[in-house]
Design a protein around this motif. Structure first.
Motif, PDB file in Angstrom:
ATOM      1  N   GLU A   1      -7.728  -4.276   3.833  1.00  0.00           N
ATOM      2  CA  GLU A   1      -7.667  -2.748   4.143  1.00  0.00           C
ATOM      3  C   GLU A   1      -6.582  -2.368   3.674  1.00  0.00           C
ATOM      4  O   GLU A   1      -6.538  -1.679   2.088  1.00  0.00           O
ATOM      5  N   THR A   2      -5.574  -3.371   3.674  1.00  0.00           N
ATOM      6  CA  THR A   2      -3.715  -2.272   2.564  1.00  0.00           C
ATOM      7  C   THR A   2      -3.834  -2.733   1.087  1.00  0.00           C
ATOM      8  O   THR A   2      -3.636  -2.456   0.425  1.00  0.00           O
TER       9      THR A   2
ATOM     10  N   LYS B   1      -3.975  -7.852   3.743  1.00  0.00           N
ATOM     11  CA  LYS B   1      -5.140  -7.626   4.449  1.00  0.00           C
ATOM     12  C   LYS B   1      -5.903  -7.331   3.801  1.00  0.00           C
ATOM     13  O   LYS B   1      -5.277  -6.102   2.530  1.00  0.00           O
TER      14      LYS B   1
ATOM     15  N   GLU C   1       0.739  -1.108  -0.051  1.00  0.00           N
ATOM     16  CA  GLU C   1      -0.343   0.093  -0.188  1.00  0.00           C
ATOM     17  C   GLU C   1       0.896   1.247  -0.248  1.00  0.00           C
ATOM     18  O   GLU C   1       0.896   2.770  -0.376  1.00  0.00           O
TER      19      GLU C   1
ATOM     20  N   GLU D   1     -12.642 -12.411   3.866  1.00  0.00           N
ATOM     21  CA  GLU D   1     -12.942 -10.910   4.011  1.00  0.00           C
ATOM     22  C   GLU D   1     -12.070 -10.212   3.517  1.00  0.00           C
ATOM     23  O   GLU D   1     -12.450  -9.416   2.332  1.00  0.00           O
ATOM     24  N   GLU D   2     -10.604 -10.264   2.885  1.00  0.00           N
ATOM     25  CA  GLU D   2      -9.197  -9.862   1.853  1.00  0.00           C
ATOM     26  C   GLU D   2     -10.862 -10.047   0.597  1.00  0.00           C
ATOM     27  O   GLU D   2     -10.473  -9.563  -0.231  1.00  0.00           O
TER      28      GLU D   2
ATOM     29  N   ALA E   1     -13.268  -8.747   0.078  1.00  0.00           N
ATOM     30  CA  ALA E   1     -13.182  -6.915  -0.033  1.00  0.00           C
ATOM     31  C   ALA E   1     -13.203  -6.460  -1.479  1.00  0.00           C
ATOM     32  O   ALA E   1     -13.703  -5.788  -2.160  1.00  0.00           O
TER      33      ALA E   1
ATOM     34  N   TYR F   1     -14.744  -4.527  -4.677  1.00  0.00           N
ATOM     35  CA  TYR F   1     -14.035  -2.916  -5.434  1.00  0.00           C
ATOM     36  C   TYR F   1     -13.992  -3.461  -6.848  1.00  0.00           C
ATOM     37  O   TYR F   1     -13.711  -2.573  -7.605  1.00  0.00           O
TER      38      TYR F   1
END
Length: 202
Positions: free
Chosen positions: A130-131, A128, A82, A162-163, A166, A170
């Motif tokens: 979020e990153t 993860k 990230e 979860e990843e 996500a 996206y």
């Protein structure tokens, strides 16, 4: 293809995409196999930047490149993907390759992602959600027109879902006028097989 592993699927398209003199990024070096392939394809006039948050992965990648005489073509960074753009802008060789073209597009030909954990490494150090989403967003800002992002998405077991969820959400919402997203699947394989995919900047 030599076999039907997800890496072979992605390598097929990477080989079609990358040419002598290109600038490419391995966003998740792991054991360095993708980094080495990119270094082979870009030639002496090209450049490859590699990233991994694990020191062990960075060292393995650097060793692999050195053993094959490719270390001059690679710049390896020990940090999360990230932060790739931030790191690239601090490195003179890479900064020159990031300068945008007159039409506002980036100059990166191919960016490779393997989402999950390093094979043989610590599972708690997996990428993860979020990153990983932030890393994809960063990647799109430096990708050239006609450039590709190769995706290997692993899920289940220790890394959970979860990843994966996500990332898929996206990707589904990317502007279809700017990007073509192609996702494949090992449709008849059990136990949450990995998902290969491509983003193509139109």
């Amino acid at each position: 293809m030599e076999n039907y592993q997800i890496t072979q699927w992605c390598h097929y398209f990477i080989r079609e995409q990358v040419h002598e003199g290109d600038f490419c990024i391995d966003a998740t070096c792991g054991n360095g196999h993708d980094t080495l392939l990119l270094c082979e394809l870009v030639g002496d006039s090209g450049l490859v930047a590699g990233f991994d948050i694990q020191k062990e992965a960075v060292e393995k990648t650097e060793t692999r490149l050195a053993e094959t005489g490719m270390n001059g073509r690679g710049r390896i960074f020990c940090c999360g993907h990230e932060k790739m753009k931030e790191q690239l802008l601090q490195h003179e060789d890479c900064r020159k390759m990031l300068e945008q073209t007159a039409d506002g597009y980036g100059k990166v030909s191919c960016i490779v992602f393997n989402f999950g954990y390093l094979p043989g490494g610590l599972h708690e150090l997996a990428t993860k959600a979020e990153t990983s989403v932030v890393a994809l967003e960063e990647s799109l800002t430096i990708l050239k027109r006609g450039g590709i992002i190769s995706l290997c998405i692993y899920s289940g077991k220790d890394s959970g879902f979860e990843e994966r969820d996500a990332l898929l959400e996206y990707l589904k919402n990317l502007d279809r006028k700017k990007y073509l997203v192609i996702m494949s699947s090992y449709y008849n394989r059990p136990n949450h097989p990995p998902i290969p995919g491509l983003i193509i900047r139109i």
